[in-house]
Write a protein that holds these residues in place. Structure first.
Motif, short mmCIF file in Angstrom:
data_model
loop_
_atom_site.label_atom_id
_atom_site.label_comp_id
_atom_site.label_asym_id
_atom_site.label_seq_id
_atom_site.Cartn_x
_atom_site.Cartn_y
_atom_site.Cartn_z
N PRO A 132 0.82 -1.21 0.00
CA PRO A 132 0.00 0.00 0.00
C PRO A 132 0.86 1.26 0.00
N GLU A 133 0.35 2.30 -0.68
CA GLU A 133 1.08 3.56 -0.79
C GLU A 133 0.15 4.73 -0.46
N ARG A 134 0.68 5.71 0.23
CA ARG A 134 0.02 7.01 0.36
C ARG A 134 0.94 8.03 -0.30
N LYS A 135 0.46 8.59 -1.38
CA LYS A 135 1.30 9.49 -2.16
C LYS A 135 0.43 10.54 -2.83
N GLY A 136 1.07 11.46 -3.52
CA GLY A 136 0.34 12.47 -4.28
C GLY A 136 -0.57 13.31 -3.40
N GLU A 137 -1.77 13.58 -3.91
CA GLU A 137 -2.71 14.45 -3.21
C GLU A 137 -3.17 13.85 -1.88
N SER A 138 -3.27 12.52 -1.80
CA SER A 138 -3.67 11.90 -0.54
C SER A 138 -2.65 12.19 0.55
N LEU A 139 -1.37 12.09 0.24
CA LEU A 139 -0.32 12.38 1.21
C LEU A 139 -0.29 13.86 1.54
N ARG A 141 -2.80 15.96 1.47
CA ARG A 141 -3.97 16.28 2.31
C ARG A 141 -3.76 15.79 3.73
N PHE A 142 -3.12 14.65 3.88
CA PHE A 142 -2.78 14.12 5.21
C PHE A 142 -1.93 15.13 5.98
N HIS A 143 -0.89 15.65 5.37
CA HIS A 143 -0.01 16.59 6.06
C HIS A 143 -0.71 17.94 6.29
N ARG A 144 -1.54 18.38 5.35
CA ARG A 144 -2.27 19.64 5.56
C ARG A 144 -3.17 19.53 6.78
N PRO A 172 1.62 -7.96 2.31
CA PRO A 172 2.00 -6.59 2.68
C PRO A 172 0.77 -5.76 3.07
N TYR A 173 0.34 -5.87 4.30
CA TYR A 173 -0.85 -5.18 4.79
C TYR A 173 -0.59 -3.71 5.10
N VAL A 174 0.66 -3.36 5.34
CA VAL A 174 1.03 -2.07 5.94
C VAL A 174 1.61 -1.16 4.87
N TYR A 175 1.30 0.13 4.97
CA TYR A 175 1.84 1.12 4.05
C TYR A 175 3.37 1.07 3.99
N GLY A 176 3.90 1.26 2.80
CA GLY A 176 5.34 1.43 2.69
C GLY A 176 5.83 2.64 3.46
N GLU A 177 4.96 3.65 3.59
CA GLU A 177 5.30 4.88 4.33
C GLU A 177 4.81 4.85 5.77
N ALA A 178 4.50 3.67 6.29
CA ALA A 178 3.82 3.57 7.58
C ALA A 178 4.56 4.24 8.72
#
Length: 249
Positions: A132-139, A141-144, A172-178
């Motif tokens: 799983p990945e959190r990237k781009g606009e999703s990431l 928005r998370f930081h905002r 791989p259940y966990v985000y690479g950026e976890a």
């Protein structure tokens, strides 16, 4: 605030067949979900969250134009069952769901204010090796959300896991950026609860700093449980509601 969470239904009704893993009772899920709605009417939650893998959609037919309308019928069935609840519903896709269909049928907001909390939904995807990945606009928005000037306590919802890492790592259940996500959440002091799915055995709520992380078990598997969380100024508590009684198949 009272939250009810149901995850990983892996439902098939109009879709033919059933899950290839026998313990996932895909064809029993409509009746189990109706039972859950009846139980939840008495619980009076402020929001009901479905955190992905609504359907046991055939992964090799995600782009098949003949299968998509059948999958849509199953999503509409879930929507119709949930209509019996007198509270907001937040519904996210998982890796087993056609994401555009989920967005079309449920149109869940990316952010809501419910019972004095900001509820943020993150729709992320698997990358290389199904990580799983959190990237781009999703990431972004998370930081905002963690850095803006709004001190309203937050609830974060996503399909994949941030923390803790399951002891059994057969997928791989966990985000690479976890690790970075976890550190940012805890350091912010703003997030009361982080709710995930995807890991079918579930992981009981655990606390880091001021944040609780929870992953219920798959609703498709016995004992067909959903979890209810209560948040207030005094703290956090949770309990499981099981639908197993009388289930056959």
């Amino acid at each position: 605030m009272r939250i009810a969470q149901i995850t990983d239904l892996h439902m098939r009704h109009h879709l033919p067949g059933t899950a290839h893993i026998p313990r996932r009772k895909s064809r029993l899920v409509p009746d189990l979900l109706r039972r859950a709605v009846e139980r939840l009417r008495a619980e009076r939650p402020d929001v009901v969250i479905l955190s992905g893998d609504l359907l046991d959609y055939p992964l090799d037919r995600m782009e098949d134009p003949e299968t998509l309308p059948i999958g849509r019928l199953d999503l509409v069935l879930i929507r119709d069952i949930l209509a019996g609840l007198d509270c907001p519903r937040l519904v996210l896709p998982g890796n087993h769901d056609p994401e555009p269909l989920v967005a079309e049928v449920f149109a869940s907001p990316a952010e809501s204010e419910i019972a004095g909390h900001r509820v943020l939904a993150f729709v992320d995807r698997e990358g290389e090796g199904n990580v799983p990945e959190r990237k781009g606009e999703s990431l972004a928005r998370f930081h905002r959300a963690l850095d803006d000037g709004d001190a309203t306590p937050q609830v974060h919802v996503q399909h994949y896991l941030i923390w803790p890492v399951p002891e059994v790592q057969d997928w791989p259940y966990v985000y690479g950026e976890a690790e970075a996500l976890r550190q940012a959440i805890v350091a912010s002091g703003r997030v009361r609860v982080v709710l995930s799915g995807h890991y079918h055995p579930g992981i009981a709520p655990r606390q880091l700093g001021d944040t609780w992380f929870a992953t219920p078990p798959s609703f498709s598997e016995a004992p067909h449980a959903l979890w209810v969380y209560d948040l207030d100024d005094r703290g956090f508590c949770w309990r499981a509601l099981e639908m197993e009684t009388g289930v056959q198949g």
